[in-house]
Scaffold this motif. Sequence first.
Motif, PDB file in Angstrom:
ATOM      1  N   ASP A  11       0.903  -1.101  -0.025  1.00 37.63           N
ATOM      2  CA  ASP A  11       0.059  -0.056  -0.010  1.00 37.63           C
ATOM      3  C   ASP A  11       0.729   1.255  -0.019  1.00 37.63           C
ATOM      4  O   ASP A  11       2.085   1.221   0.156  1.00 37.63           O
ATOM      5  CB  ASP A  11      -1.000   0.106   1.289  1.00 37.63           C
ATOM      6  N   ASN A  12       0.401   2.386  -0.338  1.00 29.77           N
ATOM      7  CA  ASN A  12       1.027   3.546  -0.413  1.00 29.77           C
ATOM      8  C   ASN A  12       0.995   4.210   0.902  1.00 29.77           C
ATOM      9  O   ASN A  12      -0.234   4.658   1.306  1.00 29.77           O
ATOM     10  CB  ASN A  12       0.529   4.574  -1.345  1.00 29.77           C
ATOM     11  N   GLY A  60      -0.588   7.803   1.024  1.00 28.29           N
ATOM     12  CA  GLY A  60      -2.075   7.849   0.104  1.00 28.29           C
ATOM     13  C   GLY A  60      -2.867   8.912   0.789  1.00 28.29           C
ATOM     14  O   GLY A  60      -2.455   9.520   1.575  1.00 28.29           O
ATOM     15  N   TRP A  73      -9.476   6.934  -6.550  1.00 25.23           N
ATOM     16  CA  TRP A  73      -8.227   6.138  -7.085  1.00 25.23           C
ATOM     17  C   TRP A  73      -8.407   5.228  -7.654  1.00 25.23           C
ATOM     18  O   TRP A  73      -7.894   4.393  -8.696  1.00 25.23           O
ATOM     19  CB  TRP A  73      -7.208   6.460  -5.975  1.00 25.23           C
ATOM     20  N   GLN A 108      -3.600   0.725 -12.135  1.00 25.50           N
ATOM     21  CA  GLN A 108      -2.859   0.559 -10.913  1.00 25.50           C
ATOM     22  C   GLN A 108      -1.630  -0.451 -11.281  1.00 25.50           C
ATOM     23  O   GLN A 108      -1.733  -1.208 -12.158  1.00 25.50           O
ATOM     24  CB  GLN A 108      -3.535  -0.049  -9.799  1.00 25.50           C
ATOM     25  N   ALA A 145       7.041   6.412  -6.844  1.00 21.16           N
ATOM     26  CA  ALA A 145       6.465   7.401  -5.830  1.00 21.16           C
ATOM     27  C   ALA A 145       7.405   8.635  -5.332  1.00 21.16           C
ATOM     28  O   ALA A 145       6.817   9.266  -4.533  1.00 21.16           O
ATOM     29  CB  ALA A 145       5.698   6.602  -4.575  1.00 21.16           C
ATOM     30  N   CYS A 184       5.471   1.278  -4.114  1.00 28.22           N
ATOM     31  CA  CYS A 184       4.235   0.949  -3.658  1.00 28.22           C
ATOM     32  C   CYS A 184       3.271   0.610  -4.839  1.00 28.22           C
ATOM     33  O   CYS A 184       3.690   0.632  -6.097  1.00 28.22           O
ATOM     34  CB  CYS A 184       3.527   1.702  -2.661  1.00 28.22           C
ATOM     35  N   THR A 185       2.320  -0.036  -4.705  1.00 35.56           N
ATOM     36  CA  THR A 185       1.180  -0.323  -5.507  1.00 35.56           C
ATOM     37  C   THR A 185      -0.138   0.903  -5.507  1.00 35.56           C
ATOM     38  O   THR A 185      -0.542   0.915  -4.569  1.00 35.56           O
ATOM     39  CB  THR A 185       0.431  -1.618  -5.238  1.00 35.56           C
ATOM     40  N   ASP A 186       0.148   1.707  -6.736  1.00 36.50           N
ATOM     41  CA  ASP A 186      -0.815   2.897  -6.521  1.00 36.50           C
ATOM     42  C   ASP A 186      -1.175   3.168  -8.137  1.00 36.50           C
ATOM     43  O   ASP A 186      -0.597   2.599  -9.081  1.00 36.50           O
ATOM     44  CB  ASP A 186      -0.247   3.995  -5.831  1.00 36.50           C
ATOM     45  N   TYR A 209      -0.330   8.679 -10.950  1.00 32.66           N
ATOM     46  CA  TYR A 209       0.269   9.519  -9.680  1.00 32.66           C
ATOM     47  C   TYR A 209       1.664   9.680  -9.896  1.00 32.66           C
ATOM     48  O   TYR A 209       2.381  10.788  -9.674  1.00 32.66           O
ATOM     49  CB  TYR A 209      -0.594   9.067  -8.442  1.00 32.66           C
ATOM     50  N   ASP A 210       2.382   8.615 -10.265  1.00 27.96           N
ATOM     51  CA  ASP A 210       3.900   8.600 -10.216  1.00 27.96           C
ATOM     52  C   ASP A 210       4.342   9.453 -11.386  1.00 27.96           C
ATOM     53  O   ASP A 210       5.231  10.130 -11.166  1.00 27.96           O
ATOM     54  CB  ASP A 210       4.087   7.000 -10.603  1.00 27.96           C
TER      55      ASP A 210
END
Length: 312
Positions: A139-140, A143, A178, A183, A188, A212-214, A218-219
Amino acid sequence: MSVFTKVSHNELRDFLKAYPVGELIGYQGIGEGVENTNYFVDTTDGRWVLTLFERLNHEDLPFFLGLMDHLAGRGYPSAMPARSREGANLTSLNGKPAALVRRLVGQSVLFPNIAQCQAVGRALGELHVAGLSFAGRADNTRGPAWRQATAETLLPRVDAAQRALIESELAAQAQLDWATLPQGVIHADLFRDNVLFVEDRLTGVIDFYYACTDALAYDLAVTLNDWCTDPDGRPNPARWQMMTLAYRGSRELNAAERAAWPLVLRAAAFRFYLSRLYDWTFPREGDVVHVKDPEQYRRILEWHRDQAPLPL
């Protein structure tokens, strides 16, 4: 990469005995960054970076080190973690989880040019594609939940203008779902100090300890905000366009990402505004501690709030 935990010559020499890396020649603390203790280490078998993890624990770290192994094993310019004589890539030093990774050649750049922004965009797209085959998930930790909690901690301590900005942005970010965005594994924290170059050739992507996984978009937003904005917070059109085009050469954004893009850019700026404001408000002790000014990210956030984003 600040130095929070001191390591003596004798402590480091004894630590290195667990690794097949030769004898200690010398070492020095790295003063950049804000999260972990880092040292450059030279041995008779090469050059290394030693990291002592100040906030992460042993349970969190296999994801990061496994990701670095995964990427380096596929030819991506990520440092390969060293393994101890017992086969472990995660050990301990002075009561902290510790890892030793091969030091990559090159240096970070403070004022990136067009070619370097292109190389970073391409590398980020390649990272997102290569990460699809990585089995790990994390997880982020910075976040939406972290942003909410950190904002609530800061609100009683900041001035009226800062409070109004934080409260307004929290309300705006609540509109973004989100889960509707593609994903995958993200870096990050792909700032200028986490990419190495020899002239215009990208030689290394480092510091995966926020990975992380997100949402993949966003990255990209995090990276653009650092590499492609001017000191007043506005995007630099030439660098911004080159990075996005290079990224899209590896991975194209879909309709949901394009629709959410204005809020994604704001979320990426808000995250670093909050973290820098928190460190500014609640400073940490250490031998060499680098605290970054939150005003840079306030300007970036306010620009994104007031202006339509540049075309993707």
